[in-house]
Design an enzyme around this catalytic site. Structure first.
Site, PDB file in Angstrom:
ATOM      1  N   LYS A 160      -2.310 -49.505 -21.969  1.00  0.00           N
ATOM      2  CA  LYS A 160      -2.248 -48.033 -21.978  1.00  0.00           C
ATOM      3  C   LYS A 160      -1.529 -47.527 -20.733  1.00  0.00           C
ATOM      4  O   LYS A 160      -0.706 -46.611 -20.811  1.00  0.00           O
ATOM      5  CB  LYS A 160      -3.663 -47.452 -22.085  1.00  0.00           C
ATOM      6  CG  LYS A 160      -4.245 -47.626 -23.483  1.00  0.00           C
ATOM      7  CD  LYS A 160      -5.743 -47.431 -23.575  1.00  0.00           C
ATOM      8  CE  LYS A 160      -6.207 -47.842 -24.976  1.00  0.00           C
ATOM      9  NZ  LYS A 160      -7.660 -47.885 -25.132  1.00  0.00           N
ATOM     10  N   GLN A 216     -12.976 -46.440 -21.904  1.00  0.00           N
ATOM     11  CA  GLN A 216     -12.781 -47.634 -22.722  1.00  0.00           C
ATOM     12  C   GLN A 216     -14.136 -48.146 -23.231  1.00  0.00           C
ATOM     13  O   GLN A 216     -15.061 -48.358 -22.458  1.00  0.00           O
ATOM     14  CB  GLN A 216     -12.071 -48.725 -21.889  1.00  0.00           C
ATOM     15  CG  GLN A 216     -11.669 -49.941 -22.674  1.00  0.00           C
ATOM     16  CD  GLN A 216     -10.631 -49.648 -23.769  1.00  0.00           C
ATOM     17  OE1 GLN A 216      -9.633 -48.995 -23.530  1.00  0.00           O
ATOM     18  NE2 GLN A 216     -10.897 -50.123 -24.969  1.00  0.00           N
ATOM     19  N   ASP A 245      -8.796 -39.448 -27.472  1.00  0.00           N
ATOM     20  CA  ASP A 245      -9.230 -40.480 -28.422  1.00  0.00           C
ATOM     21  C   ASP A 245      -9.680 -39.851 -29.748  1.00  0.00           C
ATOM     22  O   ASP A 245      -9.818 -40.540 -30.753  1.00  0.00           O
ATOM     23  CB  ASP A 245     -10.428 -41.261 -27.833  1.00  0.00           C
ATOM     24  CG  ASP A 245     -10.053 -42.679 -27.438  1.00  0.00           C
ATOM     25  OD1 ASP A 245      -9.011 -43.170 -27.912  1.00  0.00           O
ATOM     26  OD2 ASP A 245     -10.815 -43.284 -26.663  1.00  0.00           O
TER      27      ASP A 245
END
Ligand code: NAD
Length: 284
Positions: free
Chosen positions: A53, A97, A120
């Protein structure tokens, strides 16, 4: 192989060029999109995802901020860090995460992220907005699947789509996105009786199960579109999807490979969501 390959790597590369251009335009307006990624603990797979990322941010001209916290970090400390990022004008996207250590409540963490920075697309507000067809951050893997189909010229409206898997991050939201585009959607899961009865009727099958080679030629009808979300290791340790590629690709009309199928789209849509958040911050 008779099926046409849906090349996620190429489609992701094309989308990233478009995103990079938009980033430059925003920079001209004095805004550099910034993504903050919080990594808790030492999970090797998570470390790799986070590195990828960061790399994607750099390639597209975005800022990335990595915050590494110890495995034993108190939940309150993590929540305070998120609040701090919520208030930071240089940060447009916040990603924690997953998975998190057992002592941390994942729901609480997701709900602490501002819905305006929830790139997200996991916050209940964004999920609700997606369900009601409003402007929302769409979850990255499901969104990537819809972009793959669109870029391949596959029409969704009126199609019968069978989703195998009902997780909150893939199965459930991707079904909703198909419904939003006027498909008829059937959800199958671990308690479904006679899975093949359903999948054989599908114009489009999405496999998001997490079991190597689970979907065989017997599960699909001739000419169907087969989207393989699975990222698994087979007995030989080789990366593979949920679909038995060799035999299904002889029967399907279109198929995504693993790797280079759905996978590259996930980070690409994360970058897109971060760009979108930065662009929308101009109007807030
Ligand atoms: P999950 O474990 O949360 O969900 C699996 C789903 O499969 C469940 O809903 C379960 O009901 C269903 N299932 C299990 N056994 C079944 C059976 N016998 N018949 C029918 N359904 C069954 O998994 P997930 O997080 O949705 O991920 C699924 C797969 O996709 C995994 O391999 C994961 O690594 C992969 N994944 C890939 C990406 C990507 O970017 N390509 C992103 C997320 C997940």
């Amino acid at each position: 192989m008779t099926a046409q390959l849906i090349n996620g790597k190429d489609i992701a590369a094309k989308k990233r060029v478009e995103i990079a251009k938009e980033v430059q335009i925003l920079k001209g307006n004095g805004i550099t999109p910034g993504l903050a990624v919080i990594l808790v603990g030492n999970n090797d797979a998570s470390k790799t995802y986070v590195r990828n990322k960061e790399k994607a941010c750099q390639e597209l001209g975005m800022n990335s901020l990595l915050i590494e916290l110890a495995n034993g970090v108190p939940e309150q400390e993590l929540l305070a860090k998120i609040e701090e990022l919520n208030d930071d004008p240089a940060i447009h996207g916040i990603l924690v995460q997953l998975p998190l250590p057992d002592h941390i409540d994942e729901r609480k963490v997701i709900e602490t992220i501002s819905p305006l920075k929830d790139v997200d697309g996991f916050h209940p507000i964004n999920i609700g907005r997606m369900m009601t067809g409003q402007n929302a951050f769409l979850p990255c893997t499901p969104y990537g699947i819809m972009v793959l189909l669109d870029e391949t010229g596959i029409t969704v409206e009126g199609k019968h789509v069978v989703i195998v898997g009902r997780s909150n991050i893939v199965g459930k939201p991707v079904g909703q996105l198909f419904l939003n585009q006027n498909a008829t959607v059937t959800y199958c899961h671990s308690k479904t009786k006679d899975l093949k009865l359903h999948t054989r009727q599908a114009d489009i099958v999405v496999a998001a199960v997490g079991i190597p080679n689970f979907i065989t030629a017997d599960h699909i009808k001739e000419g169907a579109v087969v989207i393989d979300v699975g990222i698994n290791r087979n007995e030989a340790g080789k990366l593979c999807g949920d679909v038995k590629f060799d035999e299904v690709s002889e029967k399907a009309g279109f198929i995504t490979p693993v790797p280079k199928g759905v996978g590259p789209m996930t980070i690409t849509m994360l970058m897109y969501n971060t760009l979108k958040s930065a662009a929308e911050s101009l109007n807030q």
